[in-house]
Design an enzyme around this catalytic site. Structure first.
Site, short mmCIF file in Angstrom:
data_model
loop_
_atom_site.label_atom_id
_atom_site.label_comp_id
_atom_site.label_asym_id
_atom_site.label_seq_id
_atom_site.Cartn_x
_atom_site.Cartn_y
_atom_site.Cartn_z
CG LEU A 1 10.45 18.26 9.00
CD1 LEU A 1 9.49 19.38 8.59
CD2 LEU A 1 11.17 18.64 10.29
CE1 TYR B 1 1.61 5.42 13.73
CE2 TYR B 1 2.65 7.31 14.80
CZ TYR B 1 2.74 6.07 14.17
OH TYR B 1 3.98 5.50 13.98
N GLY C 1 -1.99 17.77 17.76
CA GLY C 1 -1.29 16.51 18.04
C GLY C 1 0.22 16.60 17.94
CB SER D 1 -0.97 0.00 1.19
OG SER D 1 -0.27 -0.23 2.39
CG PHE E 1 12.12 9.30 19.74
CD1 PHE E 1 12.06 8.06 20.40
CD2 PHE E 1 11.71 10.42 20.44
CE1 PHE E 1 11.61 7.95 21.72
CE2 PHE E 1 11.26 10.34 21.76
CZ PHE E 1 11.21 9.10 22.40
#
Ligand SMILES: NC(=O)c1ccc[n+]([C@@H]2O[C@H](COP(=O)([O-])OP(=O)(O)OC[C@H]3O[C@@H](n4cnc5c(N)ncnc54)[C@H](O)[C@@H]3O)[C@@H](O)[C@H]2O)c1
Length: 313
Positions: free
Chosen positions: A187, A141, A280, A34, A169
């Site tokens: 990011l 999540y 979040g 996916s 992390f």
């Protein structure tokens, strides 16, 4: 010993698979493609296309391939998407993990390594979190990963399986361009794409209580994550493992510093677009890594700048 890597065609899974291939460990990847890419698996015979929701197939594969350990990475991983599609996240990250553990315990799989996330922590006062911190995830999540961790811990405490939840992390870096992170959620890939297209990178919020007012995160190199799995799988010592381990560097880097590093390496001037905060996103989230060193004797090798360097070749 045969390992099944669910999500093995993904960014992190393929780095683990490639290292196992180089080091001669026996493994199979199980992935529905996916978000994964079959081109990331150098030995195509080791890729089995299948969905973790397909219990019958998964159980058949575990028996056919004589799997005795599972590295479970297959998941949905976008904080933002989890807000829009909470049921999909609940089913994929929590319910499927619960069923895989049931299949494992009924079919002689004795070892289980679960890919969890720093998102289980949520906000913390100091921004530095140890494994003993209370879990208060602020995203769907994070909640689904916390629930999956909790089921694994219950299987471990009942003696049904040995294992650990690894709380990664922010994962960056790459061993080669073929294994790069294609995600549009993270990011670093987003900033790289913006820089390559000479666009302004986007900052979500510059009013956080941090030194440069942008969020601070702990960036851990995917090559270190692959090395950690190799270490654990080669020398699996279940009783020595705590239920959960932080996998980070212990060093915080701000969103602005990430952008500056990438733009200056590419010889570009940085002029980011500032957008409102996203729901979040805690201000600071950095790992306390003492337990990883103490329990496993593992320390990361790659610092932030060398991870960024790996992305620019
Ligand atoms: N990338 C990060 O910064 C990061 C940080 C913390 C935790 N994690 C966790 O690490 C794991 C791997 O993340 P990644 O960055 O490699 O993501 P990824 O999207 O590249 O990899 C996930 C893989 O799982 C597969 N998959 C998804 N749903 C599936 C299903 N129903 N059945 C079978 N396969 C399925 C995808 O095709 C993909 O190959 C995830 O569990 C994620 O939550 C990642």
């Amino acid at each position: 010993m045969n390992w099944l890597i669910t999500g093995g065609a993904g960014y992190i899974g393929s780095h683990i698979a490639e290292l196992f291939q180089q080091e001669g460990l026996n493994y199979y990847c199980y992935d529905n493609l996916s978000t994964g890419d079959p081109a990331r698996i150098s030995d195509s015979e080791r890729l089995i296309i299948g969905d973790i929701h397909d219990e019958v197939k998964l159980e058949r594969i575990i028996n056919k391939m004589e799997v005795s350990g599972v590295i479970h990475l297959a998941a949905k991983k976008s904080v933002e998407e989890s807000r829009e599609k909470p049921i999909l996240y609940e089913k994929t990250n929590f319910e499927a993990t619960e069923r895989i553990l049931d299949i494992c315990s009924r079919n002689g799989v004795s070892q289980f390594i679960f890919s969890s996330t720093a998102a289980v922590y949520g906000e913390s006062k100091s921004g530095f979190v140890s494994e003993d911190a209370e879990l208060h995830p602020i995203s769907t999540y994070g909640v689904t990963k916390m629930k999956a961790e909790s089921v694994l811990t219950s299987y471990i405490s009942r003696g049904l399986i040995q294992g650990v939840s690894l709380r990664y992390f922010n994962v960056i870096g790459q061993a080669s361009a073929a294994l790069k992170d294609n995600s549009s959620d993270n990011l670093v890939p987003r900033v790289l794409t913006a820089a390559r297209q000479h666009l302004k990178p986007q900052i979500y919020g510059n009013d956080y209580p941090t030194s440069d007012r942008t969020c601070i995160r702990d960036y851990v190199d995917v090559r270190d994550i692959a090395r950690l799995h190799l270490r654990l799988c080669r020398d699996f010592d279940g009783p020595k493992l705590p239920p959960a381990l932080n996998v980070g560097t212990g060093v915080g880097v701000s969103v602005l510093e990430v952008m500056q590093s990438i733009y200056s390496r590419m010889g570009l001037s940085l002029n980011p677009e500032v957008l409102p905060r996203r729901q979040g996103d805690p201000a600071t989230l950095v790992a306390e890594i003492g337990k990883l060193k103490e329990k496993i004797g593992f320390v990361t090798k790659f610092d932030f700048e060398s991870s960024i360097e790996s992305l620019l070749h």
